[in-house]
Write an enzyme that holds these catalytic residues in place. Structure first.
Site, PDB file in Angstrom:
ATOM      1  N   ASP A 186      57.806  67.396  47.858  1.00  0.00           N
ATOM      2  CA  ASP A 186      57.973  65.955  48.032  1.00  0.00           C
ATOM      3  C   ASP A 186      57.782  65.584  49.511  1.00  0.00           C
ATOM      4  O   ASP A 186      57.835  66.453  50.393  1.00  0.00           O
ATOM      5  CB  ASP A 186      59.376  65.564  47.550  1.00  0.00           C
ATOM      6  N   ASP A 202      58.906  61.927  51.201  1.00  0.00           N
ATOM      7  CA  ASP A 202      59.937  61.076  51.805  1.00  0.00           C
ATOM      8  C   ASP A 202      61.346  61.591  51.552  1.00  0.00           C
ATOM      9  O   ASP A 202      61.723  61.883  50.422  1.00  0.00           O
ATOM     10  CB  ASP A 202      59.807  59.647  51.279  1.00  0.00           C
ATOM     11  N   ASN A 253      64.160  65.962  46.977  1.00  0.00           N
ATOM     12  CA  ASN A 253      65.527  65.481  47.196  1.00  0.00           C
ATOM     13  C   ASN A 253      66.023  64.601  46.055  1.00  0.00           C
ATOM     14  O   ASN A 253      67.198  64.237  46.011  1.00  0.00           O
ATOM     15  CB  ASN A 253      65.605  64.678  48.501  1.00  0.00           C
TER      16      ASN A 253
END
Length: 276
Positions: A112, A114, A223
């Site tokens: 990922d 961001d 996240n």
């Protein structure tokens, strides 16, 4: 299109501006998760897999392990409930091209962007590592990007050990130039953006079945639990990062991935961690 729909990220408690209002459900889930996590690599695994009540959605009777090639709205449970979800019919075309010869024998790691590798904001940041211009409805806006500590070492090592793919729910017009600046070594063999996600109940889900890789050799580093809700057993969750320059999570993960790269499949390792 306003600037709040460009970047998909969770809410920074130190910023009043909410950049990604279109991903509010994902944001709330990640904020709650962050509060419960410790900095330990092992407790990261525990928290993500321990506290979910599974409530399976309705599916068609004729199902396979491969999802459909188009986006769909399903009866998915809340984003803080993890379930391996069987989805009807295989995709017409996989998201990734044929594996490079140099990557044969390597596992595929989906990473990922961001709050995992960087934090970006339309609000000026004095110590930004990058400032990326993004055009929105004829107006150029500046996006200020902070690199997570040790991201350079992490990416270089991951590129040595795995076939690495960037997969973000943000739009390519923002994420592609950020990846150009971030990945100086050509670590990412491919880049996937929002249009490659499956939209379920307000969340952009990264369906690993669509990659075209053997699932027992795929890992996702993210996240947001909502991002990998179809395949939680393949996930290496990380804590959301905003601006803590003392953070060492990416550095701490390197030894773990060095060991994981030598295993036959990812399930045995991740299952053992969840069982401890």
């Amino acid at each position: 299109m306003d600037n709040t729909s460009i970047i998909t990220q969770v809410t920074n408690p130190k910023e009043e501006e909410i950049i990604s209002s279109s991903q509010e459900k994902v944001s709330q889930s990640n904020t709650s998760l962050k509060k419960q996590r410790s900095r330990s690599i092992f407790s990261t695994f525990f928290c993500c897999f321990r506290n979910y009540n599974v409530e399976p959605p309705s599916t068609n009777n004729n199902t396979t392990s491969l999802p459909p090639p188009v986006e769909e709205n399903g009866t998915l449970s809340k984003c803080d409930q993890v379930q391996v979800i069987p989805i009807p019919s295989p995709p017409a075309k996989y998201l990734l091209p044929e594996m490079n010869i140099s990557d044969y024998g390597k596992k595929c790691v989906v990473i990922d962007l961001d709050e995992t590798l960087v934090h970006s904001s339309f609000k000026p940041i004095s110590n930004a590592d990058f400032i990326v211009p993004v055009e929105i409805d004829g107006t150029v806006h500046q996006v200020y990007v902070l690199k997570r500590p040790h991201v350079d070492e992490f990416l270089q090592k991951m590129g040595e050990l795995f076939e690495c793919v960037l997969f973000t729910a943000s739009l390519a017009k923002y994420a592609d130039p950020v990846a150009d600046l971030l990945d100086q070594w050509g670590v990412f063999r491919a880049r996937l953006f929002r249009e490659s996600c499956v939209f379920h109940r307000g969340n952009y889900v990264k369906d690993l079945s669509r990659l075209g890789r053997e699932l027992s050799k795929v890992i996702i580093v993210d996240n947001s639990p909502a991002s990998y809700i179809f395949h939680p057993e393949n996930a290496v969750p990380v804590q959301s990062w905003f601006d803590d320059m003392t953070d060492t999570e990416l550095l701490d993960l390197i030894p773990f991935f060095e060991g994981l790269s030598k295993e036959e499949d990812v399930y045995s390792v991740l299952q053992n961690l969840r069982g401890r």
